[in-house]
Design an enzyme around this catalytic site. Structure first.
Site, PDB file in Angstrom:
ATOM      1  N   HIS A  45      -0.840  -0.299  -9.740  1.00 28.86           N
ATOM      2  CA  HIS A  45      -1.544  -1.270  -8.891  1.00 28.86           C
ATOM      3  C   HIS A  45      -2.059  -2.449  -9.736  1.00 28.86           C
ATOM      4  CE1 HIS A  45      -3.790  -1.674  -4.833  1.00 28.86           C
ATOM      5  NE2 HIS A  45      -3.505  -2.864  -5.333  1.00 28.86           N
TER       6      HIS A  45
ATOM      7  N   ASP B 274       4.166  -0.527  -6.769  1.00 33.57           N
ATOM      8  CA  ASP B 274       2.955  -0.831  -7.533  1.00 33.57           C
ATOM      9  C   ASP B 274       1.743  -0.093  -6.965  1.00 33.57           C
ATOM     10  OD1 ASP B 274       1.490  -2.335  -9.512  1.00 33.57           O
ATOM     11  OD2 ASP B 274       0.656  -3.524  -7.865  1.00 33.57           O
TER      12      ASP B 274
ATOM     13  N   GLU C 288      -3.913   7.009  -4.893  1.00 35.28           N
ATOM     14  CA  GLU C 288      -3.927   6.458  -6.259  1.00 35.28           C
ATOM     15  C   GLU C 288      -5.355   6.299  -6.805  1.00 35.28           C
ATOM     16  OE1 GLU C 288      -2.143   2.549  -5.246  1.00 35.28           O
ATOM     17  OE2 GLU C 288      -4.092   1.670  -5.689  1.00 35.28           O
TER      18      GLU C 288
ATOM     19  N   ARG D  32       0.859  -1.192   0.000  1.00 29.83           N
ATOM     20  CA  ARG D  32       0.000   0.000   0.000  1.00 29.83           C
ATOM     21  C   ARG D  32       0.891   1.237   0.000  1.00 29.83           C
ATOM     22  NH1 ARG D  32      -3.211  -2.840  -1.592  1.00 29.83           N
ATOM     23  NH2 ARG D  32      -5.270  -3.421  -0.808  1.00 29.83           N
TER      24      ARG D  32
HETATM   25  P1  NAD Z   1      -1.033 -11.587   5.026  1.00 25.38           P
HETATM   26  O1  NAD Z   1      -2.091 -11.142   5.989  1.00 25.38           O
HETATM   27  O2  NAD Z   1      -0.979 -13.016   4.630  1.00 25.38           O
HETATM   28  O3  NAD Z   1       0.411 -11.179   5.591  1.00 25.38           O
HETATM   29  C1  NAD Z   1       0.681  -9.921   6.146  1.00 25.38           C
HETATM   30  C2  NAD Z   1       1.751 -10.135   7.203  1.00 25.38           C
HETATM   31  O4  NAD Z   1       2.227  -8.862   7.615  1.00 25.38           O
HETATM   32  C3  NAD Z   1       1.275 -10.855   8.455  1.00 25.38           C
HETATM   33  O5  NAD Z   1       2.103 -11.982   8.715  1.00 25.38           O
HETATM   34  C4  NAD Z   1       1.402  -9.811   9.565  1.00 25.38           C
HETATM   35  O6  NAD Z   1       1.732 -10.373  10.824  1.00 25.38           O
HETATM   36  C5  NAD Z   1       2.528  -8.969   9.006  1.00 25.38           C
HETATM   37  N1  NAD Z   1       2.641  -7.623   9.575  1.00 25.38           N
HETATM   38  C6  NAD Z   1       1.675  -6.765   9.946  1.00 25.38           C
HETATM   39  N2  NAD Z   1       2.221  -5.621  10.369  1.00 25.38           N
HETATM   40  C7  NAD Z   1       3.573  -5.760  10.271  1.00 25.38           C
HETATM   41  C8  NAD Z   1       4.680  -4.919  10.537  1.00 25.38           C
HETATM   42  N3  NAD Z   1       4.519  -3.680  11.024  1.00 25.38           N
HETATM   43  N4  NAD Z   1       5.912  -5.397  10.295  1.00 25.38           N
HETATM   44  C9  NAD Z   1       6.107  -6.626   9.809  1.00 25.38           C
HETATM   45  N5  NAD Z   1       5.100  -7.482   9.532  1.00 25.38           N
HETATM   46  C10 NAD Z   1       3.845  -7.042   9.764  1.00 25.38           C
HETATM   47  O7  NAD Z   1      -1.226 -10.640   3.753  1.00 25.38           O
HETATM   48  P2  NAD Z   1      -0.744 -10.923   2.261  1.00 25.38           P
HETATM   49  O8  NAD Z   1      -1.783 -11.714   1.531  1.00 25.38           O
HETATM   50  O9  NAD Z   1       0.648 -11.415   2.295  1.00 25.38           O
HETATM   51  O10 NAD Z   1      -0.812  -9.438   1.661  1.00 25.38           O
HETATM   52  C11 NAD Z   1       0.025  -8.419   2.156  1.00 25.38           C
HETATM   53  C12 NAD Z   1      -0.442  -7.089   1.569  1.00 25.38           C
HETATM   54  O11 NAD Z   1      -0.226  -7.052   0.172  1.00 25.38           O
HETATM   55  C13 NAD Z   1      -1.960  -6.818   1.695  1.00 25.38           C
HETATM   56  O12 NAD Z   1      -2.290  -6.302   2.963  1.00 25.38           O
HETATM   57  C14 NAD Z   1      -2.219  -5.803   0.599  1.00 25.38           C
HETATM   58  O13 NAD Z   1      -2.064  -4.504   1.120  1.00 25.38           O
HETATM   59  C15 NAD Z   1      -1.089  -6.071  -0.392  1.00 25.38           C
HETATM   60  N6  NAD Z   1      -1.604  -6.568  -1.694  1.00 25.38           N
HETATM   61  C16 NAD Z   1      -1.315  -5.861  -2.815  1.00 25.38           C
HETATM   62  C17 NAD Z   1      -1.748  -6.328  -4.050  1.00 25.38           C
HETATM   63  C18 NAD Z   1      -1.420  -5.605  -5.335  1.00 25.38           C
HETATM   64  O14 NAD Z   1      -2.051  -5.867  -6.378  1.00 25.38           O
HETATM   65  N7  NAD Z   1      -0.447  -4.731  -5.343  1.00 25.38           N
HETATM   66  C19 NAD Z   1      -2.502  -7.492  -4.132  1.00 25.38           C
HETATM   67  C20 NAD Z   1      -2.761  -8.196  -2.945  1.00 25.38           C
HETATM   68  C21 NAD Z   1      -2.315  -7.721  -1.723  1.00 25.38           C
END
Ligand code: NAD
Length: 384
Positions: free
Chosen positions: A350, A313, A318, A289
């Site tokens: 994105h 991305d 955005e 994000r």
């Molecule tokens: P997930 O919930 O499986 O993993 C997120 C991890 O981050 C968790 O293990 C959590 O404990 C950890 N976390 C939270 N706060 C933290 C911090 N301050 N420091 C370190 N670790 C921390 O989520 P995911 O499926 O891996 O997705 C992660 C992120 O990717 C989503 O929240 C979303 O914002 C982003 N995303 C982007 C796209 C895109 O098209 N660009 C697509 C999907 C997801």
């Protein structure tokens, strides 16, 4: 069950046709197209949608009949499920179009405010699914007060993880300035010397689903993979991640990649203090994000060459820019415009999630989600 699906995009049509074909366990090839097409229970939108999906703009041919019949027959049977799919967003002005439907399926542009939800409930809609991971466009608390059940969708982490690794490679191999030069027949190599990902240490901040998949891919390159997460997991260790404190990750990593959700605690987590702890010339990748970074601090670190390359991305504010064509518009996002001009900054709109697998998954899970919710509480894992 009658389902109304809003915001149907061209690229989602084949996925919807497949889902419709799979919903009913009917031998599709045996379906009588004419008979099914005459079935009043089949949504008109669904019928036209399948024609479109088969061959856009083409008149149906005899050879198309079994395929089209398949989806239509499956749509209407065996449980009497109908799907009416339209390209419009759902909002207050057209909420009456949900009349007669048990469930509505939306995507990210349909803002489900309390007012819209009130009207949906009055119309007898009971289930709402969004073809997005996020539910921030839905007043979920109000939906629950109305007894409206809501679910979101997920998709496998591979597509986003591959995109993150692609961004690492693009900036490490200086592909952006190389591409610029090729437009003017400049094939010189000066300034384009790259670095090999397999010889570098990559720090993964957030070792959830996507972070772990990034680690698995990097294992193939031979990179050293460090990780930080307040909730370390054995699955992440098995993916090749060595957990270290965040300060150590910043200090040791050539590449830092963010895979954490945006929360109030994480907002602006890549600030001047965090950047100062990183190696000189660090490569920063953010496919999570835009608001996770303090854009002023990151821009300054690019200007003073503390950050060696940046690939993102996502970007703060955005919405209304990414996923739109704004070619003739004056875009008001100075940070984005300023950062975009650097040869060592790669911004993508994105699109990390945007793969055939994920589009199929989002369409399928949303339709299956509303059907499953109707079977009773606890029957669909991603109910909000
Ligand atoms: P997930 O919930 O499986 O993993 C997120 C991890 O981050 C968790 O293990 C959590 O404990 C950890 N976390 C939270 N706060 C933290 C911090 N301050 N420091 C370190 N670790 C921390 O989520 P995911 O499926 O891996 O997705 C992660 C992120 O990717 C989503 O929240 C979303 O914002 C982003 N995303 C982007 C796209 C895109 O098209 N660009 C697509 C999907 C997801």
């Amino acid at each position: 069950m009658n389902i109304k699906l809003y915001e149907l995009r061209e690229d989602e049509k084949p996925a919807l046709a497949e889902v419709m074909a799979r919903i009913g366990a009917v031998d599709a090839r045996m379906a009588d197209d004419a008979q099914v097409a005459g079935d009043a229970s089949v949504g008109a939108g669904a019928a036209s949608r399948v024609d479109d999906a088969t061959r856009p703009g083409a008149a149906p041919q005899a050879s198309d009949a079994p395929k089209r019949g398949a989806a239509l027959q499956a749509c209407a049977a065996p449980s009497g499920i109908t799907i009416d799919a339209v390209p419009d967003e759902l909002g207050l002005e057209n909420v009456a179009s949900a009349q007669g439907f048990d469930a509505v399926v939306i995507s990210g542009r349909s803002a489900m405010t309390a007012e819209v939800l009130d009207r949906l409930a009055e119309l007898g809609v009971k289930y709402l699914a969004t073809r997005t991971v996020g539910v921030d466009h839905i007043d979920v608390a109000h939906a629950h007060e109305l007894g409206l059940r809501v679910c979101n969708t997920g998709y496998p982490p591979e597509g986003v993880a591959e995109f993150a690794v692609m961004l690492m490679l693009i900036v490490l191999r200086r592909y952006k300035p190389s591409l610029w030069r090729q437009q003017v027949n400049d094939y010189s190599l000066g300034g384009l010397e790259g670095r090999e990902l397999g010889r570098l240490t990559v720090g993964i901040v957030g070792t959830g689903r996507i972070g772990q998949q990034v680690a698995r891919i990097l294992g193939g390159f031979g990179s050293k993979v460090l990780g930080y997460d307040p909730y370390p997991s054995d699955a992440a260790r098995a993916a090749g991640i060595e957990y270290v404190p965040l300060e150590e990750l910043y200090r040791r990593s050539d590449v830092v990649t963010l895979h954490v959700p945006l929360t109030e605690e994480n907002r602006g987590m890549i600030d001047a203090e965090a950047i100062n702890q990183m190696r000189d010339g660090v490569v920063l990748v953010n496919v999570s994000r835009g608001e996770l970074i303090d854009v002023a601090a990151v821009t300054s670190a690019i200007e003073f060459e503390k950050i060696g390359a940046l690939a993102m991305d996502v970007f703060a504010d955005e919405v209304g820019i990414y996923h739109e064509s704004r070619v003739n518009d004056i875009i008001r996002n100075r940070d984005m415009a300023y950062l975009r001009q650097f040869p060592n900054v790669v911004l993508t709109p994105h699109m990390a999630f945007y793969t055939d697998t994920n589009v199929n998954s989002m369409v399928e899970q949303s339709v299956r989600g509303v059907i499953a919710m109707a079977e009773g509480p606890g029957s669909w894992a991603s109910e909000a």
